[in-house]
Each structure stands twice: as C-alpha cells, then as structure tokens.
Design an enzyme around this catalytic site. Structure first.
Site, mmCIF file in Angstrom:
data_model
loop_
_atom_site.group_PDB
_atom_site.id
_atom_site.type_symbol
_atom_site.label_atom_id
_atom_site.label_comp_id
_atom_site.label_asym_id
_atom_site.label_seq_id
_atom_site.Cartn_x
_atom_site.Cartn_y
_atom_site.Cartn_z
ATOM 1 N N SER A 59 37.195 41.130 42.151
ATOM 2 C CA SER A 59 38.432 40.379 41.980
ATOM 3 C C SER A 59 39.390 41.138 41.077
ATOM 4 C CB SER A 59 38.127 39.015 41.363
ATOM 5 O OG SER A 59 39.313 38.410 40.903
ATOM 6 N N TYR A 119 40.375 32.192 29.492
ATOM 7 C CA TYR A 119 39.099 32.393 30.176
ATOM 8 C C TYR A 119 39.179 33.687 30.977
ATOM 9 C CZ TYR A 119 38.013 27.620 28.972
ATOM 10 O OH TYR A 119 37.754 26.484 28.283
#
Length: 816
Positions: free
Chosen positions: A641, A661
């Site tokens: 990703s 995060y």
C-alpha cells in the site's frame, strides 16, 4: 473554655482602643514583618502561632486570640526567631520560610539563624515566580537560595499587553494544564542522574505541582553575579562556541542513554499546540508593522498547518534515520547565564556559566537547541557564519568525543545539517510570536526603541525568508530529481535478465486482474516465462486466466483457489515449499470500502485487511524463500500500500484526538530486516516511494477529474476505475513506454507539479547495482493516490520487531 473566652473578649474590648496605636508604634520600632501586618484592615486574616506550626484561628475566637497574643509579644519587647521563620512568606503561593528550612533539612542549622530576608527577582519568567531568600546566621555568615514557583500571572499580563485586551474569565485554566506538565518535567529532570560536565544550577529541593493540593517549588543555587545577554543584542561566535561546549556534554550523554530518560521526557505535544495556535498574535504584530505584510503573506498558510509543525519539530530527524537526543527545548537569552567580564559588571563575557530553566527538556532532534538559539539569539550575519563554520565544527567535535568515550555516533554530517535545516523552519516561524510578546507589538514612542525593533524585525524576516526559500528550493530539486530518475528508468536502465529463470515457476497471488495480471502478461509475452502458479479466490477468473495463457501463449499453468480473507493460511498448498519457484509475486490485497482510521472502521474489517494484505505476503514468503535460498536464485516482488510510507489524516476525530495511525511499510520492514536475520538473504533493491502531497476530501473514485482524462489503456491496466482500486507499478519488468511514459501524463494534468507527484510514485528508480546478491527482493507500491485510507495499521510496527515468522504467525492468528 467558653466562659473564659467571653470574659477575655470583654477585657480585650476595654484595652483594644487605647492600646492599638501604642502597639503599632512599638511594632514599627522592632521592624518586624509580622507586626507590620497588624492593621484594622487585614487583622481578620492574620496568621498567629503559639507553637512551631502555623495555625489559622477561627473568626469567632479571633479578637481575643489575636490581641492577647500581640499584647504578650509586644509587652515582652522581643520576637522569637522561630516565630519569624514560620511566618515569613516566600512568594504568592502559600510557602513560608518555615517550609524552606524544613525542605533544606541538614543543609541548615536552624538554631543559628538570625534573620531571613526574601525578595522577588526582577527577571521573573513568563510562567514562574522567582524569589531570592537570604538567610543570615549568628556567626555573620549568609546563605542565598533561589525558590522557583509556577504561576500564570506574567504570561497572562504579557498577552493582555500585547493584544490590548483583557483575558476572559477562566483564562488561567487554559495555561495551568500545560504549565503543570512543564514544571513537573523540570522537577523530574533534577531528580535524574547529573549529566557529566553540564553546567546547571545545583538543586537542593524540588516538589511537584499538584494544582489545588501541593504548591510546586524548586529550591536551587543562587547564580548571583552571573549575567544574561539582553534580548535586543546578538550572541557572538565565541559565545556560540561556549554554548556548543555544553551541548557537547548533553549530546554525548544522549548517545546510548537509558530508556528511563526516553520514557520520562518524550516530546511534549503541548509545544506543538502552542506554536500552531499563535497565528492571531503574529497577525496583530504584522498589522501594526505594515512593512512586514508582504513577507508574512508568503508564510501565513504555514502558520495554520499543525501537521507541518509536527513534522519539522517532532519527526524531522526520524525520517532521516537519526536517533533521539536530549534537548533543552528553550535555549535562548534568559536561560543562558554568563560569567561577567569583570566583577560587578553587567556585560557578559564569552564564558557560559550555567544553563537554567529545564522545564521543556525532552528527547528529539539533535539540532533543535541550535535552531532555537541561532534563530532567537543571533542576528542574520552571525547566524549564517555559525551555520557555515560552527555546525560542521561541532559535528566533528561530537564525533571525536564519542570515539574517545567508546560510543558509536550513528550520524553523518549530511544528516546533521539536514536535521538542522528542517527544524529551523519551525523556529523561524515561532520567532515573530516571541518578538511580539517581548515588544508587546504596540508601536514605540521612542525613536531609538523603534530602531531596535526594526533591526529585530529585519533579522526575523530574514530568517523566515531563508526558511521559505529553503522549502521552495527543496521542492524544485525534488521535482528535477524525480524527472531525472524517471528518464533513467525508462530510457537508460536495461531490463533485468530473466533467462536463468525460464525453467522455474512463477507464483502469483491475486493474478487474475489488475497489477497481478499485468505482471503475467509482461512475463509471458516479452520475457518468455511459461510456467505460472496462480492463487486466487475466484475459480471462474482463475480458469479464464489459465485458458488464456494456455491457448494464446502455450503456458503451463497450475491454479489453487484460496481466499486470504476467509481461509486459514495452513490451507495453502504444501507443494509450494518444494516447487522450483523462481519468482514470487505477492499481489493479493484489499482496501476498505470506507475512509477511516482503525477506530472508525467497522468491526472485523481491520482484521480482514491485515489478513489479506500482510499475512498473505508473510506466509507465502515463509513457504517459498527457504527453497530459493537453497538453490541460490529467485526474485520476490511484494505489492504494498502507498500508505505504508505516508500516513493520511482521514477525519475530524483524528485531529481532535491528536491521533496518527501510520500504516506499516509491510513488506519493506519484513524483507530488509527479518528475512536478512532469519535466512541471511541480501537484497538487490528496496523501493521507498514518495507519496503525493494531495489533500483530498472524502469522494468516490469516479468523481475525481484526473481519472477521467487518463489514457484508456493505462486505466485498464491499473484498475483505477473499477473495483480493484489499484495501479500498475511495474518497476521490475517495465511496461511498454506508451503506457507509462512520464511525458505522456503531463497534458492530462493541470500543472507540471501534479504530474511530477504522480510520476514520483509510478516511475521511481529502484535499480541499485550491488555485489554478491543471491535473492532479489522488490517492494512495489500499490497506488492509493486518489483514495487515501489505511491498508495497514500502527500495530504492525510492533509486530515486525518479532524476529521469527512462526512467532509472527502464531501471534497474528491468535489476535484474529
């Protein structure tokens, strides 16, 4: 007892009037602090003691107790030293001389105290009250101490004077939370082990501040005789070198410091909140100095970017691979105490005597204190000289001292200077706020004062312009760097030779469409590979792909149905462990159907993403890599990703909770650290792509205009318009130039800069020639340029610290 009190009250009323003036007169002759408080106005609040402890008498008994005690004291014409010690107040916060004597304990002989004097220093800090206490003894000796107590009076007054507006009710509470943390941090600093060679005041006693319960206080050495450089002057190079000699001790201690220091002194996010909320004050300062408006307009947006301050203050050194170092955090004029040129002089010499005010001490960027000091304490000429000469000299000194001490400095000169330039941006932007507070931004009535202000403003905006210019130059250079790399990849770099792998199997997960299918087409059409092992979750797509490869290209194909989202990893075919695999392409991956952080995603979705995106690559590599190592050949390609290298803010909740995060650079850490440790594998290359600096709102994919104008062929291959939400990022095999030419995109974007950002992800250079490589490992980025979400999550960083894959698997499977 009650009748006695009534009788004494009657008696006190008879003599009170006639004796009051006489008592005051006799009290003044004794020059007693406590007696000067005997007036009709403040009598009800007076503290009276009959023992060594203070007692606040109840109002109902006050008339009798107060006057009866006063009569006994004054009639004897003497005051006990003990009485004076207990009652003498120190500051405005309820501390007394009795508290000080008790705190110092054996350092003082309380029986020999003759007198105690207390005075407030004129150099109180913004967030503290500073008191000097002088204790005289019967042998004519004296001892002096400094008592520091936290308070918000000064900073509140400065802000009111700056804005010319009265602070609203309850404004104190806004300061107290952060002030408590900072003050208690200084208390903890003095409680830690002393740093060798670092000149700081001696601390004799320190107690933490618990608002409403315990008054915070630090009793320390009186540095009387030392002086500070006025804030409207500039440090010279000799003084900077003297400061550097002390920073050398601090940084040398930081190399290999214990975890206790890191845990007690993390970076204070309250500092980020302070500097990111100063826009209004700076605007006010600029509005009253019109000549600054043009310069301010260039940097105004930067003041409103809290993420920018977080990056340059807290994270700038981490992205360079630099360890945390201890930082003073507020290294400026009034926290630097100098030995005077001669006794009694107010002019500072070039010899630093002590560094005070450690309430902002924390771990962070090694250059933070230098950025703060050179920005706040130097004029433009001195600062630039220090940047060119002092900083390289300091680095060499630190490196030499580290070698002498037997420590390893994991820092290069280039990293050191880059860390300085990045951190400098925040301090350059912070300077106008401090200047406006110090000058109170009101135009000066005196011409000389205004001239000094103009000189300071010139230095201020010179620093700010330097920061902005540096930022622009870096952006331009990055653009040129990306373009050069793209041209090098597509026109100069040769293709990797795969002939030695023609008789081996190529295993691909998620190879029925999108990126995986593009790899298969490239390998069989132009590279001559004919053996494929396909793993997918859709039997129909697998059969169609197999039929196409067999009929059109004469390939040998094996298929296995496996859904990484639902099926257990143990169900993967065991023959993969013994199969002669030459290439492994881990392409299976899913994305959430909504944009959100870990806490905002529906229950179970995070586990699915981790299982498919992370564990598929981990398990497949664990099964196939040992045989590759045994045969000393092989290639592994991991599709990751894009958010593995750049985290995105996705919601208001994230900003309110101050949470970030970061997704894990999944295969990157695995292949560069864990595989090398477990299998002693060396790698040909690793790709850390940069992400686009695009701040997109929550939109559906089809609503984004760049997608509508992309070439059809590229859209088909990448799957940007469709379910897969992926893009071809084929660095190893190189797609035909007509599909990925860097120049083919420019006409479809509104600006060349946006084009360069897209190219920076799709076409980065990854080939690095190295010696004695056995297994080639490629980490490729799956694009998330148009939809920003988290594929992986923050907890993966901790997972990858585990050194064995079996432990990783057991941990994750039990977690899910």
């Amino acid at each position: 007892m009650e009748s006695k009190v009534v009788a004494l009250n009657r008696e006190s009323r008879r003599w009170k009037k006639s004796s009051f003036n006489e008592l005051l007169k006799r009290a003044r002759n004794q020059k007693s602090t406590i007696c000067n408080r005997f007036t009709r106005k403040n009598t009800p609040n007076i503290l009276v003691t009959f023992t060594s402890r203070l007692t606040l008498l109840r109002p109902t008994f006050f008339n009798f107790a107060c006057w009866h005690s006063a009569m006994e004291i004054f009639e004897s014409m003497s005051f006990s030293v003990k009485f004076d010690k207990e009652l003498l107040p120190i500051g405005r916060h309820g501390l007394t001389a009795g508290w000080l004597i008790e705190s110092l304990g054996q350092l003082l002989n309380s029986d020999n105290i003759r007198n105690i004097k207390c005075s407030q220093l004129g150099t109180d800090g913004f967030v503290s009250q500073i008191m000097r206490v002088v204790i005289e003894f019967t042998n004519n000796q004296t001892k002096k101490y400094i008592v520091k107590m936290p308070e918000t009076t000064n900073i509140k007054a400065a802000l009111e004077k700056t804005t010319q507006q009265k602070m609203p009710e309850g404004a104190d509470e806004q300061f107290i939370g952060g002030l408590t943390m900072f003050f208690n941090r200084e208390v903890e600093y003095y409680a830690m082990e002393k740093i060798p060679g670092l000149r700081t005041p001696k601390c004799y006693h320190a107690q933490q501040w618990d608002n409403g319960k315990t008054t915070g206080a630090i009793v320390m050495q009186d540095l009387e005789g030392m002086v500070s450089v006025p804030y409207y002057e500039s440090l010279n190079l000799q003084q900077i070198a003297s400061i550097g000699s002390q920073m050398l001790n601090l940084h040398l201690f930081s190399i290999g410091m214990s975890d206790e220091w890191r845990q007690k002194f993390p970076f204070p996010m309250e500092l980020i909140d302070t500097v990111s909320n100063m826009t209004d004050i700076v605007k006010l300062y600029v509005s009253r100095n019109p000549e600054l408006e043009e310069g301010f307009s260039k940097v105004e947006k930067m003041y409103q970017d809290r993420e920018l301050f977080t990056k340059v203050l807290r994270d700038s050194h981490k992205s360079l691979g630099i360890d945390d170092f201890l930082c003073h955090g507020d290294l400026w004029f009034y926290n630097l105490m100098w030995i005077p040129r001669k006794s009694g002089s107010e002019v500072a010499s070039n010899h630093l005597g002590s560094i005070i005010d450690w309430q902002n001490v924390h771990t962070g960027n090694i250059c933070e204190d230098f950025c703060h000091m050179l920005t706040f304490c130097c004029d433009t000429e001195i600062r630039r000289q220090a940047e060119n000469t002092f900083l390289p000299y300091y680095y060499n000194q630190l490196k030499a001292k580290a070698v002498e001490a037997g420590k390893k400095l994991n820092l290069t000169l280039n990293q050191f200077l880059r860390a300085y330039r990045r951190n400098f941006i925040a301090h350059a932007l912070h300077l106008p706020f401090i200047v406006s507070i110090m000058l109170c931004v009101k135009p000066a009535d005196d011409e000389i004062v205004q001239k000094i202000r103009n000189q300071m403003s010139g230095a201020l905006w010179s620093a700010a312009q330097f920061a902005v210019t540096s930022y622009v130059c870096v952006r331009v250079l990055k653009f040129l760097y990306i373009m050069c790399k793209s041209v090098l990849v597509h026109f100069i770099t040769p293709k990797h030779d795969l002939d030695y792998l023609k008789d081996t199997w190529t295993v691909i997960t998620g190879g029925t469409d999108g990126i995986g299918k593009a790899y298969i087409e490239e390998l069989c059409k132009t590279r001559g590979l004919k053996k494929f092992y396909l793993i997918g979750r859709n039997i129909d797509k697998l059969n169609n792909t197999k039929k196409e490869l067999v009929e059109q290209h004469g390939c040998e194909v094996m298929c296995h149905v496996h859904d990484f989202e639902k099926d257990d990893l143990s169900a993967l075919p065991k023959d993969l462990e013994t199969l002669d695999v030459g290439i492994l392409i881990n392409c299976a991956g899913i994305a959430p159907h909504i944009i959100g952080t870990l806490t905002e995603l529906p229950e179970g979705l995070a586990s699915k993403i981790l299982r498919v995106n992370l564990m598929s690559a981990v398990k497949m590599t664990e099964m196939i890599l040992p045989n590759m190592v045994k045969k000393k050949r092989g290639i592994i390609v991991n599709i990751s990703s894009m958010t593995g290298w750049r985290r995105f803010r996705t919601s208001v909740l994230t900003r309110l909770a101050k949470l970030h995060y970061p997704s894990s650079p999944t295969p990157c850490q695995m292949n560069t650290e864990e595989l090398e440790f477990v299998f002693s594998v060396s790698f040909q290359c690793s790709l850390l792509p940069r992400s686009p600096r695009m701040k997109l709102k929550k939109r559906t994919i089809s609503s984004l205009s760049p997608l509508k104008t992309l070439p059809n062929k590229l859209s088909e291959l990448s799957g940007l318009i469709g379910k897969s939400q992926r893009a071809v990022c084929n660095m190893m095999f190189r797609l035909p130039l007509e599909h990925c030419s860097p120049f083919g995109f420019s006409k479809y974007f509104s600006s060349l800069l946006l084009c360069s950002e897209f190219i920076s992800i799709v076409l980065p250079l990854i080939k690095r020639r190295t010696r004695e490589r056995i297994i080639r490992v490629f980490i490729i980025s799956r694009l998330s340029i148009f939809v920003h979400f988290y594929h992986d999550f923050f907890l993966l960083n901790a997972i990858f610290q585990i050194k064995k894959f079996s432990c990783e698997l057991n941990f994750l499977e039990s977690f899910f």
